[in-house]
Write a protein that holds these residues in place. Structure first.
Motif, PDB file in Angstrom:
ATOM      1  N   GLY A  33       0.871  -1.111  -0.082  1.00  0.00           N
ATOM      2  CA  GLY A  33      -0.364   0.255  -0.369  1.00  0.00           C
ATOM      3  C   GLY A  33       1.096   1.254  -0.123  1.00  0.00           C
ATOM      4  O   GLY A  33      -0.063   2.198  -0.111  1.00  0.00           O
ATOM      5  N   LEU A  34       2.164   1.268  -0.152  1.00  0.00           N
ATOM      6  CA  LEU A  34       2.577   2.502  -0.664  1.00  0.00           C
ATOM      7  C   LEU A  34       2.772   2.984  -1.543  1.00  0.00           C
ATOM      8  O   LEU A  34       3.326   4.622  -0.870  1.00  0.00           O
ATOM      9  CB  LEU A  34       3.907   2.082   0.040  1.00  0.00           C
ATOM     10  CG  LEU A  34       5.746   3.156  -0.473  1.00  0.00           C
ATOM     11  CD1 LEU A  34       5.123   4.146   1.157  1.00  0.00           C
ATOM     12  CD2 LEU A  34       6.746   2.480  -0.441  1.00  0.00           C
ATOM     13  N   SER A  56      -1.531   0.587 -12.027  1.00  0.00           N
ATOM     14  CA  SER A  56      -1.918   1.727 -11.820  1.00  0.00           C
ATOM     15  C   SER A  56      -3.570   1.915 -12.048  1.00  0.00           C
ATOM     16  O   SER A  56      -3.862   2.900 -11.304  1.00  0.00           O
ATOM     17  CB  SER A  56      -1.251   2.500 -12.680  1.00  0.00           C
ATOM     18  OG  SER A  56      -0.127   2.966 -12.855  1.00  0.00           O
ATOM     19  N   ASP A  57      -4.347   1.762 -12.791  1.00  0.00           N
ATOM     20  CA  ASP A  57      -5.750   1.479 -12.513  1.00  0.00           C
ATOM     21  C   ASP A  57      -5.922   0.981 -11.378  1.00  0.00           C
ATOM     22  O   ASP A  57      -6.891   1.726 -10.989  1.00  0.00           O
ATOM     23  CB  ASP A  57      -5.855   0.629 -13.897  1.00  0.00           C
ATOM     24  CG  ASP A  57      -7.684   0.591 -13.818  1.00  0.00           C
ATOM     25  OD1 ASP A  57      -8.425   1.731 -14.190  1.00  0.00           O
ATOM     26  OD2 ASP A  57      -8.024  -0.496 -13.121  1.00  0.00           O
ATOM     27  N   ARG A  58      -5.543   0.143 -10.544  1.00  0.00           N
ATOM     28  CA  ARG A  58      -6.448  -0.196  -9.371  1.00  0.00           C
ATOM     29  C   ARG A  58      -5.638   1.498  -8.822  1.00  0.00           C
ATOM     30  O   ARG A  58      -6.431   1.851  -7.647  1.00  0.00           O
ATOM     31  CB  ARG A  58      -5.347  -0.786  -8.913  1.00  0.00           C
ATOM     32  CG  ARG A  58      -6.794  -1.935  -9.346  1.00  0.00           C
ATOM     33  CD  ARG A  58      -5.406  -3.865  -8.628  1.00  0.00           C
ATOM     34  NE  ARG A  58      -6.740  -5.231  -9.732  1.00  0.00           N
ATOM     35  CZ  ARG A  58      -5.700  -6.081  -9.884  1.00  0.00           C
ATOM     36  NH1 ARG A  58      -4.280  -6.502  -9.413  1.00  0.00           N
ATOM     37  NH2 ARG A  58      -6.486  -6.833 -10.349  1.00  0.00           N
ATOM     38  N   LEU A  59      -5.000   1.402  -8.808  1.00  0.00           N
ATOM     39  CA  LEU A  59      -4.655   2.757  -7.276  1.00  0.00           C
ATOM     40  C   LEU A  59      -4.868   4.320  -7.904  1.00  0.00           C
ATOM     41  O   LEU A  59      -5.684   4.394  -6.703  1.00  0.00           O
ATOM     42  CB  LEU A  59      -2.651   2.790  -7.569  1.00  0.00           C
ATOM     43  CG  LEU A  59      -2.762   4.089  -7.200  1.00  0.00           C
ATOM     44  CD1 LEU A  59      -2.169   3.913  -5.700  1.00  0.00           C
ATOM     45  CD2 LEU A  59      -1.070   4.429  -7.705  1.00  0.00           C
ATOM     46  N   PHE A  60      -5.141   4.818  -9.105  1.00  0.00           N
ATOM     47  CA  PHE A  60      -6.182   5.820  -8.992  1.00  0.00           C
ATOM     48  C   PHE A  60      -7.430   5.488  -9.038  1.00  0.00           C
ATOM     49  O   PHE A  60      -8.435   6.942  -8.147  1.00  0.00           O
ATOM     50  CB  PHE A  60      -5.628   6.939 -10.346  1.00  0.00           C
ATOM     51  CG  PHE A  60      -4.360   6.758 -10.156  1.00  0.00           C
ATOM     52  CD1 PHE A  60      -4.217   8.001  -9.513  1.00  0.00           C
ATOM     53  CD2 PHE A  60      -3.388   5.903 -11.401  1.00  0.00           C
ATOM     54  CE1 PHE A  60      -2.926   8.885 -10.129  1.00  0.00           C
ATOM     55  CE2 PHE A  60      -2.597   6.487 -11.070  1.00  0.00           C
ATOM     56  CZ  PHE A  60      -1.849   8.305 -10.333  1.00  0.00           C
ATOM     57  N   THR A  61      -8.073   4.017  -9.127  1.00  0.00           N
ATOM     58  CA  THR A  61      -9.729   3.980  -8.621  1.00  0.00           C
ATOM     59  C   THR A  61      -9.702   4.204  -7.657  1.00  0.00           C
ATOM     60  O   THR A  61     -11.023   4.816  -7.521  1.00  0.00           O
ATOM     61  CB  THR A  61      -9.713   2.477  -9.920  1.00  0.00           C
ATOM     62  OG1 THR A  61      -9.860   2.629 -11.524  1.00  0.00           O
ATOM     63  CG2 THR A  61     -11.414   2.251  -9.334  1.00  0.00           C
ATOM     64  N   TYR A  69      -6.959   9.753 -16.604  1.00  0.00           N
ATOM     65  CA  TYR A  69      -7.888   9.615 -15.857  1.00  0.00           C
ATOM     66  C   TYR A  69      -8.509  11.257 -14.802  1.00  0.00           C
ATOM     67  O   TYR A  69      -6.822  12.079 -14.291  1.00  0.00           O
ATOM     68  CB  TYR A  69      -6.878   8.767 -15.044  1.00  0.00           C
ATOM     69  CG  TYR A  69      -6.530   7.201 -15.397  1.00  0.00           C
ATOM     70  CD1 TYR A  69      -6.699   6.741 -16.647  1.00  0.00           C
ATOM     71  CD2 TYR A  69      -7.769   6.306 -14.595  1.00  0.00           C
ATOM     72  CE1 TYR A  69      -6.531   5.618 -16.574  1.00  0.00           C
ATOM     73  CE2 TYR A  69      -7.587   4.958 -14.257  1.00  0.00           C
ATOM     74  CZ  TYR A  69      -7.412   4.476 -15.372  1.00  0.00           C
ATOM     75  OH  TYR A  69      -7.004   3.764 -15.778  1.00  0.00           O
ATOM     76  N   ARG A  70      -9.036  11.480 -15.577  1.00  0.00           N
ATOM     77  CA  ARG A  70      -9.801  12.872 -14.191  1.00  0.00           C
ATOM     78  C   ARG A  70      -9.646  12.211 -12.953  1.00  0.00           C
ATOM     79  O   ARG A  70     -10.819  12.394 -13.153  1.00  0.00           O
ATOM     80  CB  ARG A  70     -10.436  13.852 -15.289  1.00  0.00           C
ATOM     81  CG  ARG A  70     -10.166  14.744 -15.217  1.00  0.00           C
ATOM     82  CD  ARG A  70     -11.220  16.264 -16.184  1.00  0.00           C
ATOM     83  NE  ARG A  70     -10.121  15.893 -16.995  1.00  0.00           N
ATOM     84  CZ  ARG A  70     -10.745  16.317 -17.871  1.00  0.00           C
ATOM     85  NH1 ARG A  70     -11.543  15.201 -18.414  1.00  0.00           N
ATOM     86  NH2 ARG A  70      -9.462  16.632 -19.017  1.00  0.00           N
ATOM     87  N   ILE A  71      -9.045  13.235 -12.210  1.00  0.00           N
ATOM     88  CA  ILE A  71     -10.139  12.890 -10.732  1.00  0.00           C
ATOM     89  C   ILE A  71     -10.584  13.994 -10.217  1.00  0.00           C
ATOM     90  O   ILE A  71      -9.847  14.883  -9.652  1.00  0.00           O
ATOM     91  CB  ILE A  71      -9.432  11.936 -10.160  1.00  0.00           C
ATOM     92  CG1 ILE A  71      -8.559  10.818 -10.358  1.00  0.00           C
ATOM     93  CG2 ILE A  71      -9.355  11.652  -8.249  1.00  0.00           C
ATOM     94  CD1 ILE A  71      -7.652  10.108  -9.981  1.00  0.00           C
ATOM     95  N   GLY A  72     -12.156  14.409  -9.799  1.00  0.00           N
ATOM     96  CA  GLY A  72     -12.394  15.638  -8.786  1.00  0.00           C
ATOM     97  C   GLY A  72     -13.879  15.994  -9.501  1.00  0.00           C
ATOM     98  O   GLY A  72     -14.049  15.266 -10.186  1.00  0.00           O
TER      99      GLY A  72
END
Length: 154
Positions: A77-78, A110-115, A147-150
């Motif tokens: 989880g780092l 990366s998909d999992r991290l940002f999702t 990936y646009r987050i927010g």
């Protein structure tokens, strides 16, 4: 700046990131230290990093350039901890409206991290192709999906 060589090695050894020149990592550590973060082991050596910058045309948007963790420290989880720490710091220091990054379709980690990041922070995540693969000169690059987050809650 002393972390530049170590994060270049971590990026190289990841075998999934586009490796930039070692010089660029030195510059990154000098010029974008406020929007980047490095994790260290018990001896103080770098074991992971997140590099980013604020978009010049949207200063409330943090663009995450690269995320990498040394192979001996993966699966703990780092990367998520680093991403949370960086966005918390940027939000506190200069405000944060959104996060952007690009991910190739084959980069499951990366998909999992940002999702999961968007889910943890209860904010929307939108995906769209930013750069089609044929735009890259080598002709073999997969598309880069934005990936646009927010937006983040005040």
């Amino acid at each position: 700046m002393e972390d530049g060589a170590a994060i270049w090695r971590i990026a190289r050894d990841s075998e999934v990131l586009d490796l930039n020149s070692s010089y660029s990592y030195l510059l990154w550590c000098r010029d974008f230290a406020a929007t980047s973060v490095v994790a260290r082991d018990e001896t103080g050596g770098p074991i992971g990093f997140v590099t980013g910058y604020l978009r010049p045309d949207r200063p409330g948007t943090l663009v995450v350039w690269q995320v990498a963790v040394d192979s001996a420290h993966r699966g703990k989880g780092l990367a998520a901890t680093l991403l949370d720490a960086l966005t918390t710091r940027v939000a506190s220091d200069q405000g944060l409206a959104s996060v952007e990054t690009t991910v190739t379709p084959d980069n499951t980690a990366s998909d999992r991290l940002f999702t999961s990041f968007a889910q943890r922070h209860d904010v929307p995540l939108e995906r769209e192709v930013l750069f089609d693969g044929e735009l890259f000169p080598e002709g073999t690059h997969l598309p880069e999906v934005l990936y646009r987050i927010g937006p983040f809650h005040a």
